[in-house]
Every structure is written in C-alpha cells, then in structure tokens.
Write a protein that holds these residues in place. Structure first.
Motif, PDB file in Angstrom:
ATOM      1  N   SER E 132       0.854  -1.191   0.000  1.00 14.56           N
ATOM      2  CA  SER E 132       0.000   0.000   0.000  1.00 14.56           C
ATOM      3  C   SER E 132       0.889   1.239   0.000  1.00 14.56           C
ATOM      4  N   ALA E 133       0.279   2.370  -0.322  1.00 15.01           N
ATOM      5  CA  ALA E 133       1.044   3.612  -0.434  1.00 15.01           C
ATOM      6  C   ALA E 133       1.848   3.890   0.835  1.00 15.01           C
ATOM      7  N   GLY E 134       1.213   3.731   1.972  1.00 23.45           N
ATOM      8  CA  GLY E 134       1.893   4.017   3.228  1.00 23.45           C
ATOM      9  C   GLY E 134       3.022   3.038   3.507  1.00 23.45           C
ATOM     10  N   MET E 135       2.807   1.790   3.124  1.00 25.60           N
ATOM     11  CA  MET E 135       3.849   0.792   3.361  1.00 25.60           C
ATOM     12  C   MET E 135       5.086   1.100   2.522  1.00 25.60           C
ATOM     13  N   ARG E 136       4.870   1.503   1.304  1.00 20.05           N
ATOM     14  CA  ARG E 136       6.007   1.898   0.452  1.00 20.05           C
ATOM     15  C   ARG E 136       6.765   3.050   1.085  1.00 20.05           C
ATOM     16  N   GLU E 156       8.040  16.033   1.401  1.00 16.15           N
ATOM     17  CA  GLU E 156       6.732  15.614   1.918  1.00 16.15           C
ATOM     18  C   GLU E 156       6.782  14.240   2.576  1.00 16.15           C
ATOM     19  N   ALA E 160       0.920  10.023   3.033  1.00 15.43           N
ATOM     20  CA  ALA E 160       0.592   8.597   2.969  1.00 15.43           C
ATOM     21  C   ALA E 160       0.830   7.848   4.283  1.00 15.43           C
ATOM     22  N   LEU E 161       1.489   8.472   5.251  1.00 16.09           N
ATOM     23  CA  LEU E 161       1.722   7.779   6.519  1.00 16.09           C
ATOM     24  C   LEU E 161       0.506   7.891   7.428  1.00 16.09           C
ATOM     25  N   ASP E 162       0.221   6.823   8.168  1.00 15.58           N
ATOM     26  CA  ASP E 162      -0.853   6.891   9.160  1.00 15.58           C
ATOM     27  C   ASP E 162      -0.311   7.476  10.464  1.00 15.58           C
ATOM     28  N   ALA E 163      -1.167   7.581  11.465  1.00 16.55           N
ATOM     29  CA  ALA E 163      -0.774   8.241  12.698  1.00 16.55           C
ATOM     30  C   ALA E 163       0.447   7.568  13.328  1.00 16.55           C
ATOM     31  N   ARG E 192       1.948  18.271  11.509  1.00 20.56           N
ATOM     32  CA  ARG E 192       2.781  17.110  11.807  1.00 20.56           C
ATOM     33  C   ARG E 192       4.228  17.517  12.057  1.00 20.56           C
TER      34      ARG E 192
END
Ligand code: HEM
Ligand code: ATP
Ligand code: ATP
Ligand code: MG
Ligand code: MG
Lengths: 221, 220, 232, 221, 220
Positions: E132-136, E156, E160-163, E192
């Motif tokens: 997934s985008a965040g995992m990449r 940036e 795409a990162l979660d909390a 952030r």
C-alpha cells in the motif's frame, strides 16, 4: 463509442504523426533494416527475388514486435491504464483503440519498405505492388490484433519482450507461412495465391473476433 | 444511494476485507480512516469496479454493480494515489481525452475553465510531465468539475496539495455534497477533513466500524 | 551569434559568384567522349559528396565544443550542420543514383561508397530524430552531441569495414567505374576544383542561414515561455 | 565499487535467472526465431550454410534490440533511475552494471541458438562451434555496450523502439559486417578471419572505452 | 554545515529559483513551505545533486558540491515523492540493493531490524509491488535508519503515513537531530512538523524567507 476508440488511437499516434518527422523516421528505419539484411545475407539479384517475400514478412513481424512494446507504454505511467479501464466505454472499444494505433504505424512501415526493397535490390515487380501491399495489409490485421492482446496480457511481466516474441511467433506461424506463400505466388507468373489468401482471411477473422472479447476477460481483476 | 452488503476481498490467501457493510446517502460524505495497509485503497478499488467483487453485494443507485459494471462506471468517479495523467499531453489535452472517454461533449473553453478553477491556468499548455506533485494532483481532481458523477471516490485527496489547494478542494466538495452527490474518501488527515460535514469510519482487521466521536477517537 | 548575422550576406555573395564561375566552366567543358552529357552530374555529385563528409567533421567539432564549454551557440551550429549535412548526403545519393541508371544500368548497387553513404544518411537522420524525440531540449542537445561524437569515431570504421567487405568479394566491375576518377584531368579538373570550393562556401552559407533560423525559433520559444510565466 | 556494478546487474537479471523458466523460455524464443526464419526463407541445405552467419547475427541484433527496451525498464517505476544516480558510486559503474545484465542475457540466447540452428538446418560444423561463439561474443560486447548507452539516452523518448533501431543499426554496421564475414570465414575451409576479427576488436575497444564516459555526461542535468 | 549562496535555477526560460541563501547547522531542521509549484522539490533536487547547479554555490560539510558531487552523495540522503523502490524485489532485497549501492556492509539481520522498526516485519519477504502507499513510504524512509547521513533531504515525508507512521517518523527524526544530523524538508503539513524542533521557511517567487512565527504566518 467509436469516438472513444478513435480518441485512444489518436492519443497514441497523434504525438507521432503530428510531427512530420515520423514518416521520414519510419522511412529510415525501413532503410536500416534493409542495410542489415544486405550485410547479413548479401543476396545477389536472383536470390533477392526469391527472398523478397520472406524479407517483407520478417520485417513486418519485426516491426510489429517492436511496436508492441510501445502500445501500452503510455499507459504504464501513473496508473493510466487503470484510468482507461475506469472509463465507461466497453472494454472492447478500448482494445479497438489500442489496436488501431498499432495497426496504422505497422501499415506505414510496410508501405515504405516495399518500394524501397524493390529499388535497393533491383527487384522489378512494380505492377505487383498493389497485390503485395494487399496481402501484407491483410496479414497485418490479424497480426497486430493478436499482438495487441498479447501486449495487454504481458503488461508488467518480467522480460516482457522475450515473452511477447515467444507467444506471438508460434501463434502467428500459419499467418506467416500463408503470407509468404501468397506473396511468392504473386511474384511468380504461374504462382498459386488464392488458397493462401483464404487462409489469411480465416486467420484474420478468427483473431479479430476473439481478441476484443479476450481483452475484456483479461482486464477483469 | 450506495449500499454494500457483506463485501469481502482477499489477495491470494491474505484476507483484506471481511464483510463490509455500508450505506451512503445522497449528500453524504463517508471518510475511511485506518492504519497503513488496512485495506482502504482496496475497498475503494472494489467500489470503483477496478477490482471485481467476488463475495458480497454492491448497489449504486439501485444498480447491481457486480452485474452492470459499465453502467456503474458512468455514474462514479475515482481519483486515487495515481493521477491517471499522460505526461506527454497538456492539461487541456488530458482533460479532453478524459471527457471523450466518458462520452462528455465539452467545449475547450469549458475545459480551460476547469483548469482555471484549480489554479493551473498558467500551465494549461505545458506537458504534464513537468508538473509538480501538487499541480498533478490538482489537475487530477479537476476532473470532478467536469464529470458530475453520482458518487465520488477519493483516495487521500489532500496529499500534495498546498493550503490554497485544500481550501479549493473543500469548497468544491461542499458544493458537490449540497447538490446531492455522495463522497467516500480514504484519508490520514482529519485536520483537513474537518472542514467537511462527514461520517468517519475506521477500518481495521477487515472490518468497518463507525467512529462515534470523530474529534476524539480518530487515529491521528 | 552576432557574427553569423554579419557574415551571412558576404558569404552568400561569395557563394553565388563562385557557383556562377563554376557553372560557366562546366558549360564550357567538353562532353566526355564516353559518358556524353551525363558527365556534368559529376560537378554536383563529387562536391556534394565532399560536403556531406565535411559537414560531419564540422558537426563533431561543434558537439565537442558544446559538451566541453556548454556554449549554446555550438549546439545551434551542430543542429544546423546536421540538417545541412543530411541535405548534401541526400544530394550525393540522388545524383549518384540518377547517374548510375545510365552508367551502370541500375539505380543502386551495394558498393562500398554507396553503402557507407547510405549509412551516413541514416546517422544524420537518427541525430535529427533523437533531438526532437526527447521532450527536454537540453537533454536532447546533450544526447545528440554525445551521439554525434560517437558517430564521428565510428564513421572511419564504417567506411573501412564497408570497403574491405566490398573489395574482398565483389568482382571489380563497379570499382572499375570509380577508377575513372583517376582519369579526371585536363579540362574536367578546373571546374571540379572551383565547384568543390563553391560547394564548401554554399555549405557554410546554409549552415549560417539554418543556424540563424534555429536561433530565432529558440528565442521565440523563450518569449512564449516568458509570456506564460510573467512573474517568474 | 565493482560490487555495486555487480549488484545492479544482479538485480536486473536475478529475477530472470532465478526462475529456471527463463532458460527454457529463452530456448523457445530461439526456436521460434528459427521457425520464422525457416517459414520466411525456406533455405535448402546448401543455402542454409551460406545464410547461417547472417542468421546468427541478425538474431543477435534482434535479441539485443528487443532486450534494450528492458534494460532500463525496472528503473522507470517510481523514480528508481533517479535513485540509482543518487548513489555515491561513479556513473561509469552504474553503466557497467546495466551493461553487464544486458550482455549476459544476450550471450545466453546466442549460446542456445547456435547449436539449434545447426541441428534444425542440418549444418555440420560442430568443430567450429567454439570459434563461432567466440566471434559472436566478441561482437556482442560492443553491441550491447552501445545499445545500453542508447537505451539510457532514449529513456522516455517518443516512439522509442523505432528510434533505438534507427540509431543502433547504422552505428553497428561495421560490427555486423565483420561479424558476418568472420563467421563465414570460419565456416569455409579457406576463409579469411583475422582482419575481420581485428575490426571487431577495434570496434569493441572504441565502444567500451567511450560509452561509460558518455553515460556520465548524459545523466548530468 | 550546509551553506547555499545565491542558488538559482531555471527550466528552459522559466526561472524557478532566484538567489537562494541558506545556512543549516548540525542538529537543525529546516522546513520549506510554499505553494504548489513554487520550487520546493526543485530546491531539494539541487541539494541532492540530481539537478546540476549552474548558478550559485553549495557547500556541504565544507565540500564544494558543485565540484565534488560524488563525495557529497556519500554524505546525504534524499527521500522524495518517488520511493525509488523496485517492485519485483522484497523489502529486504530493496534495502540490500540500497546498501550495496552506498557501499554499506550490513548484515541481513540489520536490514530486518530496520524493516521491523518501520512496522513492516510481516511483509518483509513480499514483493514491494503489492504494498500500500503508506507501506512503500515507510520502507523508503527506513533507509534513513541504515545510511546515517550527514544531511537528510525529505520531500513531503508525512504524506501517505498513518498516525503511527507519523509518530515513528518524528521520533526517528528527533533522535537523528539530537545525534547531530541536519534535515531539510518540504512539507504542506505544519500540524505534523510541529512535533519537531525546526526553523520554518517560506518559498515564494523563487525567494526563500524565514517565517518568524511558525504558528501564525504559516501557509496552512
Ligand atoms: C547512389 C550512388 C552514388 C553514391 C552514394 C556515390 C557516392 C560518392 C562518394 C561518397 C564519393 C566520394 C567523394 C570523396 O571521397 O571525396 C563519390 C565520388 C565519385 N563518384 Fe560517386 N556515388 C554514386 C554513384 C556514382 C556514379 C553512378 C558514378 C559514375 C559512374 C560516380 C562517380 C563518381 C566519381 C567519378 C567520383 C569522384 C571520385 C574521386 O574524386 O575520388 N558515382 N561518390
Ligand atoms: N494487488 C495486490 N496483491 C496482493 N496484495 C495486495 C495487492 N494490493 C494490496 N495488497 C495488500 O493489501 C493490503 C491493503 O492494501 P491497501 O492499499 O488497501 O491499504 P491502505 O489501507 O490503502 O493503506 P495506505 O494507508 O498505506 O494507503 C496491504 O497489505 C497490501 O500489501
Ligand atoms: N524538469 C522540469 N522541466 C520543466 N519544468 C519543471 C521541471 N520540473 C519542475 N518544473 C516546474 O518547476 C516548478 C516548480 O516545481 P516543483 O516540483 O519544484 O514545485 P514544488 O514546490 O515541489 O510543488 P509541490 O508542492 O506541488 O510539490 C513547476 O512550475 C514545475 O512545472
Ligand atoms: Mg491506500
Ligand atoms: Mg514537490
């Protein structure tokens, strides 16, 4: 509907055809293939006539194969293919558009290579030119149809080019054989053409009927 | 307007979604929160018909999407991580291509208007491949102005946008919701979503749960 | 590029004069007892063949200068020299083919000179296409310059490979026709020398015109870009 | 340093070579090229010997050309090429790695196609096999070297495949000619080989000396 | 440690940067704000040596980068919009490739440790193309743990990162800054960035201006 297909083809080839350079670069592509052919086989004049059908078809096959790498190239960037599939046109239309673009460029090369070969190898068969072009065009229909399907199939595959050749060449062998024989028939005074032509047409019908449908299945995930 | 019943999805043996039920009405915005890799994008891909639904039902405006995918595609618009843009075409050409694919008959001035609206008028005739990340995103979102879909599916729409872009997007979405559209979006950005009336949901372990207090239990 | 503007007119006049003198000599020269009037093609054929090769030398030098000093002017001259060289190569091939039909009975034969000339034409064309196939003009200029240099190193190899290839195998029927060059003498020689000089001047003039045209086009593109980005 | 080059090559071909399927698919690729050749030219046995050098080289050229599309394919996704350039190894090393991967796969096809041709076309020259392979390999060095540079040059170009052929074929004409002649020389009892070999070596030296340097220039932005 | 003097850049005739001056010391984090298309990514590309500097000077740790690009590349790490990952390789293989390119001699367990640290241990042997985008993004950022650069350039990084990912990244950056590293990042996400000690700058019309009151005049 057809407008969408036309648009897809347009998008693919417009960039190529809009600039006049494409026509001439195709011409020079054809010339360099002939130079390679000459350097590799050094045919004398009599041999050249005998090898002409094979040369024409080998070039057609090669051009198609080289072109297939490009068919879906623009769609690789940034999920564009996905974007196409999310359009509300039937998938057959998308296939049709992709095929059309590919077909046009291949036909263009054939149109150029035939007179060139005849000049450079001293083959005197100018009256047969329309017949030969017709045969080449007929074969190209099916060839690019199947090729476009295979290109869609191998999107993102590893060593894709080898794979494409590996799949396309055996599947189009009957086409190649009948095409070569038909052209050879045209070039000889007492040559046989009709049965080979029939075979070509059958081949075209089969592939052009099957491929849009197969494409629809293919892109389901 | 959108109804999901028992939607499941797996990649190979990895079960990503296990029985998603959701109903979204006209004028509603549902926001999906969830950890990286929890399956938000997968859910949106199913809703967009890019992935085929194997288990479960999906109705859009009473169309059974599993059976009439083509009709559904007409009514929805998906803007994902990818921008679906062609680098060698200009914004105008990209939008024109998009319009043709959807069978929209739009004049060029209408397209330029959409490009103006996302603040790209000065780059309207430059190939998209040189665009900055935010400019691409803006252009991808500009499609919303043209397509007037029933359902809008957005995957992290705020990423790469600057403050002005976020403001523009939220104003646009508010207008769209008021006019009766529905939105389902995945996001990691509750601060920016806050400007929209919305129902937050949380996706975890393949299950969707509505979050009662968006301001407090949100994951960020 | 100011210098181009200055030399264009005198260069043009000089070209015109030398071409006229050459033409007059050709008109005066006797028809060859063997070849008849067709021999006059020689006066276009040989000088343009020389210019086709000379242009490549010019192109190589300009390319080296561009990569080394990053002068945009060198790139413009290189682009112009490519187009001019291609034109002269095409002229050589065309005049040769036209000549070949009455002399050898065929438009084309895979002789060493002919083949290497054909390859040269493809190389010129490749350079022109490459430049315009890359969307970024700077990248296009750089790639073309690199390839032009590689081509420059490659051309002698191509030439000799083709010569050996063709002389090792072919019966000397074709080379015999070329040996007639040895016989160029007497009244044939002066117009050939004059016209060779005239063609060099003509080539330079064409490069000048072409370079100015390219420069103008680039400036126009720049103005266009500036109009689109007023405050940047 | 060299480890990095090796790594780049490994990354490119590992995926291909790790699966045993590649070897067999290369084999079938070679076979189908031969089938096309047979269908196109139908050489009899005597002709086959005469055409063998040309066939081998045409296949080599074709394989290289087809492979070039792939060399930088893995680098197109997600800015990977940029990532390579940001590594602290000199750019020549990157080029070397890319070239190596390409070279390996082309050599593999040559290794397969030679015995195959001899069997399928009844050419009896088994004692010459090492010599022919040596010549092919020698030519392939320079061919893939120039090809890799051109592939880097045409990254992202429009109608890239045609362009690649248009650029590669004329520049490698000496290689093709001397390669064909050298193989033909080996196959004939009184054939001339040495001067052609020299030409091949000169060509290799020129290209392998120039291309890494040219690559460094190319990727500066 | 980083010093920029009169840096300019143009694409064709379009002037993007016109005289950037900046000094960043060890342990400092500079954040670049600015509208979409203002040139943040371009500035980072110049700093990373991907783009060649034509006008101006750039010193890194007293190395004149314009002249000794190779040495500078050894000392800096750039993580951009693109993740520079190879889809057909697994995370372990991707990191191994990265390490080899940088001449780092790392054991596989060290690599797995880095993958664990970004929360990807369960996917450590799955080809990256399915991520997934965040995992990449997490995996791309994991390189920071391995390379120990002098200067970190981030474009940036929070997108795409979660909390959890944001928390992890900020903790990591804090540790890195304390150990004397320097960071220059472009972001649209002041909320952030707030968890980091940093100096905000604003990029507009090709000029960089330091923002006195990050909380107030920031663009978002
Ligand atoms: C397409 C066909 C032909 C091409 C491409 C061609 C090409 C060339 C080239 C490259 C040169 C070399 C000039 C130099 O090295 O300075 C040349 C010279 C010459 N060509 Fe041709 N040629 C062609 C046909 C012919 C024909 C048909 C004739 C006449 C029978 C001919 C007669 C000559 C002569 C007399 C020279 C001068 C030789 C010398 O000065 O060494 N060429 N040609
Ligand atoms: N085509 C695929 N094949 C195999 N696995 C996949 C595929 N696409 C996604 N996955 C896996 O499915 C899971 C969910 O991915 P998805 O992209 O839906 O996550 P996400 O919630 O959007 O995460 P993010 O917040 O990072 O965008 C991940 O573990 C991913 O590896
Ligand atoms: N290679 C290029 N060729 C031409 N123009 C370019 C190129 N790269 C960037 N640009 C232009 O430079 C400008 C600045 O782009 P840049 O990517 O630096 O913006 P950014 O500040 O990072 O924006 P964002 O916030 O959207 O990421 C844009 O107008 C873009 O179109
Ligand atoms: Mg996602
Ligand atoms: Mg940016």
């Amino acid at each position: 509907m057809l407008k969408a297909a036309y648009r897809i083809a347009w998008k693919d080839v417009a960039g190529d055809l809009r600039r006049r350079a494409t026509l001439s670069s195709m011409l020079f592509f054809a010339i360099s293939v002939l130079v390679v052919f000459q350097a590799a086989f050094e045919p004398d004049r009599k041999e050249a006539v005998r090898l002409l059908p094979g040369l024409l078809w080998a070039t057609t096959l090669f051009t198609t194969l080289v072109g297939l790498g490009r068919v879906f190239q623009a769609e690789e960037e940034d999920g564009a293919f996905e974007g196409l599939l999310l359009a509300s046109v039937p998938r057959g239309v998308i296939f049709f558009g992709k095929w059309l673009g590919n077909l046009l460029l291949t036909l263009l090369v054939e149109l150029l290579i035939l007179p060139l070969t005849m000049v450079l190898f001293n083959v005197d068969a100018w009256t047969q030119v329309p017949a030969i072009l017709g045969i080449l065009g007929l074969g190209t229909l099916g060839l690019t149809g199947l090729g476009t399907l295979l290109a869609a199939m191998t999107r993102g595959a590893r060593s894709r080019e080898t794979l494409l050749a590996l799949l396309l060449l055996p599947l189009t062998a009957p086409l190649l054989i009948s095409g070569v024989q038909a052209v050879a028939g045209v070039l000889q005074p007492d040559g046989v053409v009709a049965p080979w032509l029939k075979l070509l047409i059958i081949f075209d019908l089969v592939y052009l009927a099957m491929t849009p449908w197969a494409f629809g299945w293919l892109v389901e995930e | 307007m959108v109804r999901l019943e028992g939607l499941q999805h797996r990649f190979g043996q990895q079960k990503i979604l296990q029985g998603i039920n959701l109903e979204v009405h006209r004028g509603e915005c549902v926001v999906l929160y969830g950890a990286n890799g929890s399956g938000k994008s997968t859910l949106l891909a199913l809703l967009s018909t890019r992935l085929t639904i194997r288990v479960g039902h999906y109705f859009l405006d009473d169309i059974d999407v599993n059976r009439y995918g083509d009709m559904a595609r007409d009514r929805l618009l998906f803007v994902g991580h990818h921008t679906h843009l062609y680098g060698h075409l200009t914004p105008v050409e990209n939008l024109l291509f998009f319009a043709d694919l959807r069978g929209l008959d739009l004049s060029e001035s209408r397209l330029r208007q959409a490009i103006d609206a996302v603040g790209l008028s000065r780059s309207a005739d430059k190939p998209v491949q040189w665009f900055s990340a935010g400019m691409r995103k803006r252009l991808a979102l500009a499609r919303m102005l043209l397509a007037e879909p029933l359902l809008l599916l957005l995957d992290e729409p705020y990423s790469a946008l600057d403050a002005q872009g976020v403001g523009w997007l939220n104003a646009m979405l508010n207008r769209y919701l008021e006019s009766g559209g529905a939105v389902i979006m995945a996001s990691h950005d509750p601060e920016r979503v806050a400007a929209l009336p919305h129902r937050p949901h949380h996706l975890a372990r393949g299950q969707l749960s509505s979050m009662a207090l968006p301001g407090e239990s949100e994951p960020c | 590029m100011n210098i181009l503007k200055k030399i264009q007119l005198p260069l043009g006049l000089l070209t015109l004069i030398s071409l006229a003198v050459g033409a007059w000599y050709v008109y005066q020269a006797p028809a060859d007892f063997q070849q008849g009037g067709a021999v006059r093609i020689l006066y276009v054929h040989v000088p343009s063949a020389k210019m086709a090769l000379l242009s490549y030398l010019f192109l190589t030098v300009a390319s080296v200068l561009y990569l080394w000093k990053r002068w945009e002017g060198a790139d413009i001259v290189a682009e112009a020299a490519t187009a001019v060289g291609a034109a002269f190569t095409a002229l050589t091939l065309a005049s040769g083919a036209i000549w070949g039909k009455p002399m050898w009975g065929t438009w084309w034969a895979w002789d060493a000179r002919l083949t290497s000339m054909l390859v040269l034409l493809i190389i010129y064309k490749g350079l022109m296409v490459l430049r315009h196939s890359l969307d970024d003009p700077v990248k296009g200029a750089r790639a073309t310059a690199i390839l032009a240099i590689i081509g420059g190193v490659d051309l002698p190899i191509i030439h000799y490979s083709v010569v050996w290839w063709r002389t090792l195998h072919q019966p000397p029927s074709l080379t015999a026709a070329e040996n007639s060059s040895v016989h160029i003498s007497g009244p044939l020689l002066p117009p050939l020398l004059i016209l060779s000089g005239a063609f060099i001047l003509l080539g330079l003039y064409m490069v000048t015109v072409k370079a100015r045209q390219i420069e103008a086009r680039r400036r126009l593109d720049a103005l266009e870009a500036a109009r689109m980005h007023p405050d940047e």
